[in-house]
Write an enzyme that holds these catalytic residues in place. Structure first.
Site, PDB file in Angstrom:
ATOM      1  N   ASN A  40       0.863  -1.173   0.000  1.00 38.02           N
ATOM      2  CA  ASN A  40       0.000   0.000   0.000  1.00 38.02           C
ATOM      3  C   ASN A  40       0.905   1.230   0.000  1.00 38.02           C
ATOM      4  O   ASN A  40       1.864   1.318   0.761  1.00 38.02           O
ATOM      5  CB  ASN A  40      -0.929   0.013   1.215  1.00 38.02           C
ATOM      6  N   GLN A  41       0.596   2.186  -0.848  1.00 42.57           N
ATOM      7  CA  GLN A  41       1.470   3.345  -1.041  1.00 42.57           C
ATOM      8  C   GLN A  41       1.123   4.521  -0.122  1.00 42.57           C
ATOM      9  O   GLN A  41       1.758   5.580  -0.223  1.00 42.57           O
ATOM     10  CB  GLN A  41       1.397   3.788  -2.503  1.00 42.57           C
TER      11      GLN A  41
END
Length: 166
Positions: A40-41
């Site tokens: 997840n960024q």
């Protein structure tokens, strides 16, 4: 089908920007941490927003403290729902969080950002007419399921800096 529930909001009276996701994914729920999936960024994107390169490498509680120091809050549009896996497309039987009441309780709130299309759709429905009180940002999802790269997502996320400016 398993019913899954979101976390309590991470806010305080100084919150200027509230970022809302839809519902934590399975990795986040297992870890009891927002945006815990390693792909997840979110933490890399928000690090760029607040100019804290070290943010993704910090332990979870110091990351949350850095967000509070930057006047950023976190919550989710969904209080609980049934969902197989972590995809927003699988969310069903939604019980909404009371986003309008939380937002109205934050005296310094300037903007609400929705992390992904599902959070945006559900969150705007919850805010109703009150949405006009704040600047609303529809962000490209930080999820690894939203496969455009970090560089393509970053410009929209950097717009959040306006809400944090003195």
């Amino acid at each position: 089908m398993t019913r899954k529930a979101s976390f309590p909001p991470i806010t305080d009276a100084r919150t200027r920007l509230l970022i809302c996701g839809s519902l934590p994914g399975d990795r986040s729920l297992a870890a009891r941490e927002y945006y815990a999936h390693p792909q997840n960024q979110f933490w890399r994107l928000i690090a760029a927003v607040i100019d804290r390169e070290d943010l993704p490498a910090l332990p979870y509680e110091p990351r949350l403290a850095a967000l509070r120091d930057a006047r950023i809050g976190l919550w989710d549009a969904v209080a609980s729902a049934t969902r197989a896996g972590s995809s927003d497309a699988a969310i069903a039987a939604v019980e909404a969080n009371d986003l309008a009441t939380l937002a109205a309780s934050l005296p310094d709130l300037r903007a609400i950002a929705f992390n992904g299309a599902t959070a945006h759709r559900l969150g705007l429905r919850q805010l109703g007419d009150a949405a006009s009180r704040w600047t609303i940002h529809a962000l490209p999802s930080s999820s690894p399921l939203h496969t455009i790269g970090l560089a393509a997502k970053l410009p929209a996320w950097l717009e959040l800096r306006q809400a944090l400016a003195a």
